[in-house]
Write an enzyme that holds these catalytic residues in place. Sequence first.
Site, PDB file in Angstrom:
ATOM      1  N   SER A   1       0.807  -1.217   0.000  1.00  0.00           N
ATOM      2  CA  SER A   1       0.000   0.000   0.000  1.00  0.00           C
ATOM      3  C   SER A   1       0.838   1.265   0.000  1.00  0.00           C
ATOM      4  CB  SER A   1      -0.926   0.000   1.224  1.00  0.00           C
ATOM      5  OG  SER A   1      -0.171  -0.165   2.409  1.00  0.00           O
TER       6      SER A   1
ATOM      7  N   ASP B   1       1.076  -4.337  13.011  1.00  0.00           N
ATOM      8  CA  ASP B   1       0.456  -4.729  11.740  1.00  0.00           C
ATOM      9  C   ASP B   1       0.564  -6.244  11.585  1.00  0.00           C
ATOM     10  OD1 ASP B   1      -0.471  -5.136   9.207  1.00  0.00           O
ATOM     11  OD2 ASP B   1       0.928  -3.780   8.210  1.00  0.00           O
TER      12      ASP B   1
ATOM     13  N   ASN C   1       3.822 -10.199   6.589  1.00  0.00           N
ATOM     14  CA  ASN C   1       4.916  -9.678   7.410  1.00  0.00           C
ATOM     15  C   ASN C   1       5.680 -10.783   8.121  1.00  0.00           C
ATOM     16  OD1 ASN C   1       4.228  -7.108   6.665  1.00  0.00           O
ATOM     17  ND2 ASN C   1       3.067  -6.651   8.520  1.00  0.00           N
TER      18      ASN C   1
END
Length: 446
Positions: free
Chosen positions: A141, A289, A294
Amino acid sequence: MSDKDNDGGSRAVPGSRSARLGQFGRLAGGLAGGVMAEGARRLAEGKRPRLNELLLTPGNVGRVADRLSELRGAAMKLGQMVSMDAGDVLPPELAQIMARLRENAHSMPPKQLEAVLAKDWGIGWRREFKYFNPRPLAAASIGQVHRAKTRDGRDLAIKVQYPGVRESIDADVDNVATLLRVSGLLPKHMDIAPLLAEAKQQLHEEADYQREARQMQAYGELLAGESEYIVPGFHADLTTTNVLAMDFVPGRSIDTLEHEPQEVRDAMMERLIALVLRELFDFGLMQTDPNFANYRISEDGEKLVLLDFGAAREVSPHITMSYRRLLAAGLAEDHEAIAEAAIAAGFLSRHTADAHRANLDRIIAVIVEELGKPGDFDFGDRSFVKTVREEGMAIAQDKAAWHLPPAEMLFAQRKISGTALLAARMKAKIDIRTMVEAKLASLPSG
């Protein structure tokens, strides 16, 4: 190094405020056209359509998702942040938008990428590299990630921020909030200003790659010498506010664990849950997050590779104590203490607890029953979620019960919920009660 691997598609990111505003304007126009067309169709069928039904048609859902994914930056990030558990919590139309935003991640065209790097590294930046792959490993993003090797032999992952992202954060967040309001997906009377302010602050922090480098270094120091985790090192000479240079760590997507034996999935998820408990109670620092991308698995299959520290933030004593009280009450299976701890933490309002006590008691009872069972907790068995959702929806009929927890609590809970969702996806079976008991017992009294 976040979000799904890039599929090879590229599309220039609108860099100026006017270009981004134009995108929102075209989205609004497209929505209006979709509303008129659908309204005419339903009237022709003799139906009296409601505005929110006209707005939330499949065509309009697609328009919102596609336009936000083109804008990327805060517009796309805020959409992704709304919920990690869209299937259980959000209206199905908004869940569709969230799913589309997680899937759509276009990369910058090579010419735009070249301009961004030349601005931060200088015109002759390629002379420093033996190899720089213009095709990104991943597009997310806020930025995209490239594989590179310097002339002095360093194997790197280079995260490059999309142009205009930082300058457009505040306006993008406000515009997305307006879109959600107009769509009827957010209650008109709910005060989301504190959450929007916190979202803007976090996004500004995430857009500062030098800050992310410091957070990555701090996290690496906390886990130094531990063989179960890998945190990439960063390279200060190539890191700027818009470019983050870090070690390239070979590995595979954590999604591949789904095909591993039960004991392998359980061990890796237990490792991740143990890390979240340390973040809450030991580190004073949490990577908030929980995007599945991740986390990766090292090449040898033994280590958890941790990526993307833009959302790493301090854990305040209030958050630590709130979760300590909530978990202690849960272990004691004290329903009254659980409710009071949830109110003190900001998860519930006093009105909700008083006016909807029967619904709340049923929610607490089913959760306590599930987590109180001896032995392993089966994350793959989500049958109890139906009761939680139904009782929650019953409470939500009372508009006075609509309540937003403090923003810092929302970010911490987002990480906890996202971790639980990943464990559910892996169908992990873990003795979570014993883990929590051991962690609370290890803490100093107070």
